[in-house]
Design an enzyme around this catalytic site. Structure first.
Site, mmCIF file in Angstrom:
data_model
loop_
_atom_site.group_PDB
_atom_site.id
_atom_site.type_symbol
_atom_site.label_atom_id
_atom_site.label_comp_id
_atom_site.label_asym_id
_atom_site.label_seq_id
_atom_site.Cartn_x
_atom_site.Cartn_y
_atom_site.Cartn_z
ATOM 1 N N SER A 251 -44.143 34.203 -29.637
ATOM 2 C CA SER A 251 -44.469 35.566 -30.052
ATOM 3 C C SER A 251 -44.634 35.695 -31.553
ATOM 4 O O SER A 251 -44.020 34.971 -32.332
ATOM 5 C CB SER A 251 -43.405 36.546 -29.559
ATOM 6 O OG SER A 251 -42.258 36.415 -30.375
ATOM 7 N N LYS A 252 -45.480 36.621 -31.879
ATOM 8 C CA LYS A 252 -45.776 36.943 -33.264
ATOM 9 C C LYS A 252 -44.462 37.266 -33.996
ATOM 10 O O LYS A 252 -44.230 36.847 -35.106
ATOM 11 C CB LYS A 252 -46.650 38.200 -33.236
ATOM 12 C CG LYS A 252 -47.704 38.246 -34.290
ATOM 13 C CD LYS A 252 -48.629 39.400 -33.922
ATOM 14 C CE LYS A 252 -49.693 39.581 -34.954
ATOM 15 N NZ LYS A 252 -50.776 40.422 -34.518
ATOM 16 N N ARG A 253 -43.645 38.043 -33.304
ATOM 17 C CA ARG A 253 -42.418 38.517 -33.922
ATOM 18 C C ARG A 253 -41.478 37.358 -34.267
ATOM 19 O O ARG A 253 -40.776 37.387 -35.265
ATOM 20 C CB ARG A 253 -41.725 39.502 -32.970
ATOM 21 C CG ARG A 253 -40.858 40.513 -33.637
ATOM 22 C CD ARG A 253 -40.642 41.712 -32.730
ATOM 23 N NE ARG A 253 -40.419 41.309 -31.359
ATOM 24 C CZ ARG A 253 -39.219 40.965 -30.856
ATOM 25 N NH1 ARG A 253 -38.152 41.002 -31.597
ATOM 26 N NH2 ARG A 253 -39.092 40.595 -29.586
ATOM 27 N N GLY A 255 -42.424 34.563 -35.146
ATOM 28 C CA GLY A 255 -43.069 33.688 -36.131
ATOM 29 C C GLY A 255 -43.335 32.300 -35.575
ATOM 30 O O GLY A 255 -43.364 31.328 -36.319
#
Ligand code: GLU
Length: 482
Positions: A251-253, A255
Site C-alpha cells: 500500500s501507498k500508505r 510506503g
C-alpha cells in the site's frame, strides 16, 4: 511477431505489481525478438495526475524496459494515449451496435439506482435489465436528436456459456447469465476500460496480453467483444498480485507499493528489477542474480506462479547488497553522494576511504546516513562502552591508551590515512598490547559508538586532526570524572 503491451493508468504512481507486469510483458516480447508497447490508459480523467506519463516513461527507460512504441517514441499503431483515440472507439462501438453486440441505453441514474436497490433487497447480483435493448432504431435516433444522454452497453447473451483460455489459469468457463451488460462507452464519449482494452489490443496487434488477475473475471466479456467484432483473441497471461503478506496488499500508505518508494529507500533499480522478476516467477534453477539480458534469456511464462506473490523486503535487501558490492567504488560514490551530503559536514571528501569502509557494509544506500552519524556530532555515550570482554579492555585502561593516542596524534603534521595508521600502529608496538586493545578504545573515543564502518584510523581520518584531538580529550575527561 510477438507484441506485448504495458497499459498503465497515469495515476502518478508506478506500483511494484504494475512494474512487474511491465517486466513480464517486456521479457515475453524480447525473448522472441518481438515488440514491447506502452499504452497510456487515461480514459478515467478524474484519476489523471499531471506529469504521470513522463514519470512512467522515465521509469521504464531507467530500468531498461524501453518501449519500442509509445506516446513519445511513436510507432505505426498510434496514438498510444487512449484519450486521443476517442473517435476510434466511437467508430467501433457503432459497428458493434450494428452487429448486435451492443446497444444504446438512455436509462437515467434514478432508474439504475432503483434497480440497484431492488437487487440489494433480494440479495441478487445487480444486473442491468436490458431495458433499452429493444428500442427501435427510430426511437433511439429521436432520443439522440433530442439531446438525451446515453451510454453504449455490451449485449451479453442471456443463455449459454463463454470460456476463455489463460496460459497460467487454464480454461475458465462462465455462464453468460452471470455477466452484466457493462457500459462500453460513457455518456461523455469516453470508452470504459472494458471496451478500450479490446479495441486497442486488437488495433495495436497485441498478441499476448499480460495483466493482473483482477481482470481474470471480466475476460469472458472481452472474448465476447472480440467475437462480436470478428477479431482474433490474443493469448492471455494473467499474473497474480503482489502482496505484503497473505492478506494485505502493498500500500501507498506503508510506503512499500511504488517503484519510487524503493528508490527513495536506497535500492538500486537493477536490484529491484531482478527481485520483482523472481517475485512470482521461477527460472527453474537456483540462479538468483539476473541482469535484464539474462532475464530475457531465462524467462518463460511457464515459470509464473498461480499463487499471489509475497513481497519479501529482506530478500530484496539481500539482493540489493549483492548489487552494491559489485559496483565500482566510483559508481558506489556516485549513488552515495547525496547521503554523504546529509551525513558529512561540507568540505572535501575522502571518497576512496568512504567507499572502502562503507561499500561492503551497505545493504541499501540510506544505511549510510546512520553509519556516518558520528561524524557531524559525537554521540552521547556511556563509558561502559570501553569495557569489552574479548578485547580485555575497560575504562581505566582505555584512559591511559587514549592519552597516549592523543599525544601521538597531536604530533602528526601530515594527517593522511597512512600517517595516522603508522602512528597508531607504532603506539600498539610500543605499548606491547594487542591491536584491538589499543585501537578499540581509540575508536570508541572518536566515534562514541560500538559499531562503525572502519576502525580507529579511518575514523580519525574522517574527523580530521582537530576534531579527533577534541574527542580524545572529551573521552579522557569523561573517564576521569566517572
Ligand atoms: N489500465 C489498466 C491498469 O492500469 C491496464 C490493465 C491491462 O493491462 O489491460 O490496471
Amino acid at each position: 511477431m510477438v507484441r506485448t503491451r504495458f497499459a498503465p493508468s497515469p495515476t502518478g504512481y508506478l506500483h511494484i505489481g504494475g512494474l512487474r507486469t511491465a517486466l513480464y510483458a517486456y521479457l515475453l516480447a524480447k525473448k522472441d525478438g518481438g515488440k514491447f508497447i506502452l499504452r497510456i490508459e487515461d480514459t478515467d480523467q478524474e484519476r489523471y495526475v499531471e506529469g504521470a506519463v513522463e514519470m512512467i516513461i522515465d521509469t521504464l527507460n531507467d530500468t531498461g524496459l524501453v518501449a519500442d512504441e509509445g506516446p513519445i517514441v511513436g510507432g505505426d499503431y498510434g496514438p498510444y494515449v487512449q484519450s486521443e483515440r476517442k473517435e476510434i472507439y466511437a467508430k467501433y462501438a457503432e459497428e458493434l451496435v450494428e452487429r448486435g453486440g451492443a446497444y444504446k441505453c438512455f436509462c437515467t441514474k434514478e432508474r439504475l439506482d432503483k434497480l440497484r436497490s431492488e437487487s440489494e433487497k433480494t440479495g441478487d447480483m445487480f444486473k442491468y435489465d436490458k431495458h433499452c435493448l429493444n428500442l427501435s432504431k427510430e426511437e433511439v435516433q429521436k432520443r439522440i436528436d433530442n439531446g438525451e444522454p446515453y451510454v453504449i452497453r455490451q449485449n451479453i447473451p442471456t443463455t449459454g456459456e463463454t470460456s476463455f483460455d489463460d496460459i497460467i489459469f487454464g480454461t475458465i468457463k462462465v455462464d453468460n447469465d452471470t455477466l452484466d451488460d457493462t457500459v462500453l462507452m460513457k455518456s461523455d464519449g469516453m470508452p470504459t476500460y472494458n471496451f478500450a482494452n479490446v479495441v486497442d489490443d486488437y488495433l495495436m496487434g497485441i498478441t499476448h496480453v499480460v495483466r493482473g488477475t483482477e481482470y481474470l473475471s471480466s475476460s469472458p466479456k472481452y472474448n465476447l467483444l472480440y467475437q462480436g467484432m470478428g477479431w482474433d483473441i490474443p493469448v492471455y497471461i494473467h499474473v497474480p498480485p503482489v502482496m505484503r503478506d497473505a492478506t494485505h496488499k502493498l500500500s501507498k500508505r506503508h510506503g512499500d507499493a511504488s517503484f519510487d518508494d524503493f528508490i527513495q529507500k536506497g535500492y538500486l533499480k537493477e536490484a529491484i528489477i531482478n527481485y520483482i522478476a523472481l517475485l512470482g516467477w521461477s527460472p527453474g534453477t537456483n540462479q538468483e542474480i539476473f541482469s535484464l539480458d539474462e532475464l530475457i534469456k531465462a524467462f518463460s511464462v511457464k515459470g509464473i506462479n498461480k499463487a499471489p506473490a509475497i513481497f519479501d523486503v529482506d530478500k530484496l535487501t539481500w539482493l540489493n547488497a549483492q548489487y552494491i558490492r559489485d559496483l565500482t567504488p566510483e559508481k558506489y560514490n556516485e549513488y552515495a553522494d547525496k547521503y554523504y551530503d546529509v551525513a558529512l559536514p561540507p568540505g572535501e571528501r575522502n571518497y576512496d576511504l568512504l567507499a572502502r569502509i562503507l561499500q561492503p557494509r551497505t545493504e541499501k544506500f540510506t544505511d549510510i546516513v546512520g553509519q556516518l552519524d558520528f561524524v557531524k556530532e559525537l554521540p552521547d555515550y556511556s563509558i561502559d562502552l570501553y569495557t569489552h570482554k574479548k578485547m580485555k579492555t575497560n575504562a581505566e585502561m582505555a584512559k591511559g591508551i587514549i592519552e597516549k593516542a592523543k599525544a601521538v596524534i597531536e604530533e602528526l603534521d601530515d594527517f593522511s590515512e597512512s600517517c595516522i595508521h603508522d602512528a597508531l600502529f607504532d603506539l600498539v608496538k610500543q605499548l606491547e598490547l594487542k591491536n584491538g586493545q589499543v585501537l578499540y578504545p581509540i575508536r570508541i573515543a572518536l566515534c562514541g559508538k560500538a559499531v562503525t564502518p572502519g576502525g580507529a584510523v579511518e575514523a580519525a581520518c574522517l574527523l580530521g586532526k582537530d576534531e579527533s584531538v577534541r574527542r580524545l580529550e572529551i573521552a579522557i575527561g569523561m573517564i576521569a570524572n566517572a
